[in-house]
Design a protein around this motif. Structure first.
Motif, PDB file in Angstrom:
ATOM      1  N   ARG A   1       0.696  -1.181   0.240  1.00  0.00           N
ATOM      2  CA  ARG A   1       0.154  -0.178  -0.069  1.00  0.00           C
ATOM      3  C   ARG A   1       1.114   1.307  -0.392  1.00  0.00           C
ATOM      4  NH1 ARG A   1      -0.356   1.860   5.185  1.00  0.00           N
ATOM      5  NH2 ARG A   1       0.763   0.890   6.907  1.00  0.00           N
ATOM      6  N   ARG A   2       0.201   1.730   0.094  1.00  0.00           N
ATOM      7  CA  ARG A   2       0.786   2.945  -0.826  1.00  0.00           C
ATOM      8  C   ARG A   2       1.168   4.296   0.671  1.00  0.00           C
ATOM      9  NH1 ARG A   2       5.357   4.392  -3.836  1.00  0.00           N
ATOM     10  NH2 ARG A   2       4.740   6.964  -4.675  1.00  0.00           N
ATOM     11  N   GLY A   3       1.983   4.149   1.464  1.00  0.00           N
ATOM     12  CA  GLY A   3       2.209   5.773   2.590  1.00  0.00           C
ATOM     13  C   GLY A   3       3.341   6.272   2.926  1.00  0.00           C
ATOM     14  N   VAL A   4       3.143   7.180   3.631  1.00  0.00           N
ATOM     15  CA  VAL A   4       4.626   8.183   4.356  1.00  0.00           C
ATOM     16  C   VAL A   4       5.785   6.188   5.047  1.00  0.00           C
ATOM     17  CG1 VAL A   4       3.591   9.878   4.117  1.00  0.00           C
ATOM     18  CG2 VAL A   4       3.838   8.634   5.516  1.00  0.00           C
ATOM     19  N   LEU A   5       6.972   7.222   4.999  1.00  0.00           N
ATOM     20  CA  LEU A   5       7.076   6.137   5.450  1.00  0.00           C
ATOM     21  C   LEU A   5       7.651   6.567   6.819  1.00  0.00           C
ATOM     22  CD1 LEU A   5      10.097   3.808   5.312  1.00  0.00           C
ATOM     23  CD2 LEU A   5      11.591   5.478   5.274  1.00  0.00           C
ATOM     24  N   GLY A   6       7.391   7.016   7.708  1.00  0.00           N
ATOM     25  CA  GLY A   6       7.295   7.440   9.146  1.00  0.00           C
ATOM     26  C   GLY A   6       5.960   7.086   9.703  1.00  0.00           C
ATOM     27  N   GLU A   7       5.586   6.296   8.920  1.00  0.00           N
ATOM     28  CA  GLU A   7       4.198   5.789   9.679  1.00  0.00           C
ATOM     29  C   GLU A   7       4.873   4.062  10.413  1.00  0.00           C
ATOM     30  OE1 GLU A   7       0.614   4.141   6.988  1.00  0.00           O
ATOM     31  OE2 GLU A   7       0.923   5.611   6.103  1.00  0.00           O
ATOM     32  N   VAL A   8       5.895   3.885   9.639  1.00  0.00           N
ATOM     33  CA  VAL A   8       6.152   2.299  10.315  1.00  0.00           C
ATOM     34  C   VAL A   8       7.156   2.223  11.382  1.00  0.00           C
ATOM     35  CG1 VAL A   8       5.299   1.227   8.848  1.00  0.00           C
ATOM     36  CG2 VAL A   8       6.939   1.527   8.474  1.00  0.00           C
ATOM     37  N   VAL A   9       8.350   3.928  10.578  1.00  0.00           N
ATOM     38  CA  VAL A   9       9.973   3.643  11.683  1.00  0.00           C
ATOM     39  C   VAL A   9      10.444   5.390  11.583  1.00  0.00           C
ATOM     40  CG1 VAL A   9      10.543   2.337   9.741  1.00  0.00           C
ATOM     41  CG2 VAL A   9      11.146   4.854   8.920  1.00  0.00           C
ATOM     42  N   GLY A  10      11.088   5.105  12.908  1.00  0.00           N
ATOM     43  CA  GLY A  10      11.214   6.097  13.582  1.00  0.00           C
ATOM     44  C   GLY A  10      12.876   7.104  12.828  1.00  0.00           C
ATOM     45  N   ALA A  11      12.984   7.961  12.984  1.00  0.00           N
ATOM     46  CA  ALA A  11      14.582   8.541  12.569  1.00  0.00           C
ATOM     47  C   ALA A  11      15.092   9.763  13.523  1.00  0.00           C
ATOM     48  CB  ALA A  11      14.780   9.310  11.310  1.00  0.00           C
ATOM     49  N   ARG A  12      16.026   9.655  13.328  1.00  0.00           N
ATOM     50  CA  ARG A  12      17.181  10.665  14.407  1.00  0.00           C
ATOM     51  C   ARG A  12      18.150  10.490  13.272  1.00  0.00           C
ATOM     52  NH1 ARG A  12      17.385  11.552  19.750  1.00  0.00           N
ATOM     53  NH2 ARG A  12      15.336  12.493  19.746  1.00  0.00           N
ATOM     54  N   SER A  13      18.519  12.349  13.476  1.00  0.00           N
ATOM     55  CA  SER A  13      19.840  12.304  12.370  1.00  0.00           C
ATOM     56  C   SER A  13      20.574  13.248  12.468  1.00  0.00           C
ATOM     57  CB  SER A  13      19.257  12.938  10.794  1.00  0.00           C
ATOM     58  OG  SER A  13      18.511  14.068  11.054  1.00  0.00           O
ATOM     59  N   GLY A  14      21.846  13.872  12.383  1.00  0.00           N
ATOM     60  CA  GLY A  14      22.349  14.926  13.049  1.00  0.00           C
ATOM     61  C   GLY A  14      23.182  15.285  12.316  1.00  0.00           C
ATOM     62  N   ASP A  15      24.613  15.495  12.605  1.00  0.00           N
ATOM     63  CA  ASP A  15      26.017  16.251  11.995  1.00  0.00           C
ATOM     64  C   ASP A  15      26.774  16.094  13.463  1.00  0.00           C
ATOM     65  OD1 ASP A  15      27.024  18.874  13.922  1.00  0.00           O
ATOM     66  OD2 ASP A  15      25.260  18.879  13.770  1.00  0.00           O
ATOM     67  N   LYS A  16      28.083  15.109  12.174  1.00  0.00           N
ATOM     68  CA  LYS A  16      29.647  14.953  12.379  1.00  0.00           C
ATOM     69  C   LYS A  16      30.506  15.751  11.693  1.00  0.00           C
ATOM     70  CE  LYS A  16      29.792  12.818  16.639  1.00  0.00           C
ATOM     71  NZ  LYS A  16      29.781  13.945  18.321  1.00  0.00           N
ATOM     72  N   GLY A  17      30.768  17.687  11.793  1.00  0.00           N
ATOM     73  CA  GLY A  17      31.797  17.911  10.637  1.00  0.00           C
ATOM     74  C   GLY A  17      30.818  18.130   9.737  1.00  0.00           C
ATOM     75  N   GLY A  18      31.368  17.633   8.509  1.00  0.00           N
ATOM     76  CA  GLY A  18      30.808  18.015   7.843  1.00  0.00           C
ATOM     77  C   GLY A  18      29.999  16.554   7.289  1.00  0.00           C
ATOM     78  N   ASP A  19      29.895  15.481   7.528  1.00  0.00           N
ATOM     79  CA  ASP A  19      29.136  14.819   7.462  1.00  0.00           C
ATOM     80  C   ASP A  19      27.926  14.161   8.141  1.00  0.00           C
ATOM     81  OD1 ASP A  19      31.534  13.607   6.509  1.00  0.00           O
ATOM     82  OD2 ASP A  19      32.281  12.748   8.140  1.00  0.00           O
ATOM     83  N   ALA A  20      26.682  13.840   7.913  1.00  0.00           N
ATOM     84  CA  ALA A  20      25.179  13.387   8.316  1.00  0.00           C
ATOM     85  C   ALA A  20      25.482  12.087   8.404  1.00  0.00           C
ATOM     86  CB  ALA A  20      24.225  13.804   7.227  1.00  0.00           C
ATOM     87  N   ASN A  21      24.901  12.156   9.877  1.00  0.00           N
ATOM     88  CA  ASN A  21      24.170  10.724   9.957  1.00  0.00           C
ATOM     89  C   ASN A  21      22.890  10.566  10.625  1.00  0.00           C
ATOM     90  OD1 ASN A  21      22.913  10.298  13.889  1.00  0.00           O
ATOM     91  ND2 ASN A  21      24.636   8.631  12.537  1.00  0.00           N
ATOM     92  N   LEU A  22      22.252   9.757   9.638  1.00  0.00           N
ATOM     93  CA  LEU A  22      21.214   9.409   9.424  1.00  0.00           C
ATOM     94  C   LEU A  22      20.930   7.578  10.715  1.00  0.00           C
ATOM     95  CD1 LEU A  22      18.081   9.588   9.256  1.00  0.00           C
ATOM     96  CD2 LEU A  22      18.671   9.242   6.542  1.00  0.00           C
TER      97      LEU A  22
END
Length: 580
Positions: free
Chosen positions: A471-492
């Motif tokens: 079924r079509r739906g937003v991914l956030g219905e079933v998963v959580g996420a947390r992101s941030g930075d380390k210098g010029g890199d990103a963590n997801l």
């Protein structure tokens, strides 16, 4: 030199209650008072030193060599130092920044003015001589903090230590751990990592904030009850907002980390061994953590001034948005030249809109240059001069202004034994802290690129059977996420809410799939790591933030919203019949 290799014989069985009242320079000013008044604590920590903060403190020190520490901490401490001393709560903070000795002296003066007797220790040695850098600081470990506490310090001030060390040091002092107690050190490192960002572990910045009891309005600050074996329980004071659940803890555990090996100066913490279980209301038990010897080098954070920058934003309304943006680009390039110019068109416009804002796109124009004059009024005035001589409906959201300096963060490494880690005890005695006697080289992470391919981080799995129905739906219905930075890199970091979702997610969310959902990651080098105990996948996206937060012109310069962007994408989700 003090050698802390062997475990001390002292054993204390009661858990050590370590609270945290600051996750960054600018966090809730009243948190120190809230934590002291809210319930029992043994230690109260405060973390102030994000990578950007070191740049800010470096610029402070350029103006006044006596500065270089977090000045707001002194104002916070003035209101509660007496309470902490009266209740026997010891304070450990990295607010010393680039000048821990200066902050320690200022705290001594504050105590004298308040008529209090406070024993103050501090840790130094992180600052490295780099004449070509604004700041260069090694990330020290926790044993210097422990030495100050063992000597009776009521307050311990540090410069650049790892964030988790603020909690690990008190645990070392309490339980007598030595360099060989790797599992205990690793467990305490996880506890320290979980509380270091304050309210982020109690419901702050949480994907499912609408499910929190108070809707996430004012989460309380966290406490880690650390046990003699390094296991812990994360909790908060009764009656405070937010919540502590397995998912809020999972979210923070994934924040700004890389692979399963979480490198530190005292221990390498195996994040794939962490076990999280509910332990009652607002209580999550953290156990099973394993540690291995630390690397032979220390991370060094280096800040330099990169030049000057300025930004102007044009509002493009209605029809012919790309042509209008092209006209502005051509006019500005002709006026100031092409070097250092960057144009970002945000298509925030909607067709057939009934108001100006909904019908408008935004053209962000950035200029970076070593010449302050060119990046300053010469650029912003050139943009304003287009107001009556450019596209129809031309308007700007920014006023002309001068350029501001920006910094560039890079990471380096030095041998552990090349850094003079020193604990300055309340008596004034200087105690050198020996480096770890056993270290272990760490292999480089395996990296991939969605466009050019590359080695996989994991053995190739058999093809996952495709669900019969989606079924079509937003991914956030079933998963959580947390992101941030380390210098010029990103963590997801992305976690599944159920076992069934995890069985699907781990085979579905590949580096290639990430590139489809977040196209800006496609040309970049990406590391992908699985953490099955957390039902999570973590990505490290190299270079997403350019030269780092202070230099980044990206709309989300610290990648804080990257996880929510991913969750908002509409995808084919397995139906309930397939287990989700």
């Amino acid at each position: 030199m003090v050698d802390l290799t062997n475990s001390r014989s002292r054993r204390v069985n009661a858990p050590l209650r370590v609270g945290n009242a600051s996750g960054f320079y600018g966090d809730r000013a009243t948190a120190w008072r809230e934590m002291l008044d809210g319930g029992e604590l043994d230690v109260l920590t405060g973390d102030y030193l994000a990578e950007l903060t070191m740049l800010i403190l470096g610029r402070d020190r350029l103006r006044d060599p006596a500065l270089g520490y977090a000045k707001t901490f002194l104002r916070q401490l003035e209101e509660c130092l007496g309470t902490a001393l009266q209740r026997g709560v010891r304070i450990v903070t990295n607010a010393g920044g680039l000048n821990p000795a200066g902050l320690a002296a200022a705290i001594g003066s504050l105590a004298d003015r308040l008529g209090l007797t406070a024993r103050i220790g501090y840790v130094e040695g992180d600052a490295l001589p780099r004449p070509d850098a604004l700041t260069a600081n090694a990330y020290l470990g926790a044993f210097g903090i422990a030495a100050c506490l063992d000597a009776g310090a009521d307050v311990v001030v540090t410069g650049r230590v790892t964030d988790a060390s603020l909690a690990v040091g008190p645990a070392i002092a309490r339980y007598g751990w030595g360099r060989g107690d790797l599992d205990a050190l690793a467990g305490a490192t996880v506890a320290g990592h979980l509380i270091e960002c304050g309210a982020q572990v109690t419901g702050g910045n949480f994907s499912f904030f609408t499910e929190l009891p108070d809707g996430g309005h004012r989460p309380g600050f966290p406490i880690a009850e650390i046990h003699p074996d390094g296991s812990s329980v994360v909790t908060k004071h009764p009656g405070t907002g937010g919540a502590v659940t397995v998912e809020t803890v999972t979210a923070q555990l994934l924040y700004e980390v890389g692979g399963p090996d979480y490198l530190g100066p005292d221990v390498v913490t195996r994040l794939d061994t962490v076990e999280l279980t509910a332990d009652g209301p607002d209580r999550v038990r953290v156990a099973g953590v394993r540690g291995t010897p630390p690397p032979p080098t220390l991370k060094v954070g280096v800040n330099n001034l990169g030049g000057f920058r300025n930004s102007m934003t044009f509002v493009l309304c209605g029809l012919d948005i790309p042509a209008k943006a092209a006209l502005v680009r051509g006019q500005l390039e002709a006026a100031v030249g092409t070097a250092g110019l960057e144009f970002v068109l945000a298509r925030t416009d909607h067709p057939d809109a009934c108001d100006t804002e909904a019908a408008s796109a935004l053209l962000h124009v950035h200029l970076r240059d070593g010449d302050k004059t060119r990046a300053g009024r010469a650029f912003s005035a050139a943009a304003v001069e287009l107001a009556l001589a450019s596209y129809p409906g031309c308007t700007l959201t920014t006023l002309p202004g001068d350029a501001t300096p920006y910094g560039v963060f890079t990471a380096d490494a030095v041998p552990q034994d090349a850094v003079e880690h020193v604990a300055v005890l309340p008596s004034g005695e200087r105690v050198p802290i020996a480096p770890p006697p056993v270290t272990c080289l760490q292999g480089p992470p395996v990296q991939q690129n969605a466009l050019t391919g590359g080695p996989s981080l994991h053995p190739q799995r058999a093809a996952q059977p495709q669900p019969q129905r989606t079924r079509r739906g937003v991914l956030g219905e079933v998963v959580g996420a947390r992101s941030g930075d380390k210098g010029g890199d990103a963590n997801l970091g992305v976690w599944a809410r159920t076992d069934a979702t995890w069985a699907w997610l781990r085979g579905w969310l590949t580096v290639e799939r990430l590139a489809e959902l977040l196209p800006e990651t496609a040309p970049l080098t990406v590391e992908r790591h699985e953490l099955p105990n957390l039902r999570a996948v973590n990505f490290v996206i190299r270079g997403l933030l350019g030269q780092g937060v202070a230099a980044s012109t990206r709309f989300d310069p610290q990648a804080k919203a990257l996880g929510e962007l991913l969750r908002s994408r509409v995808v084919d989700l397995p139906t309930e019949e397939t287990g989700l």
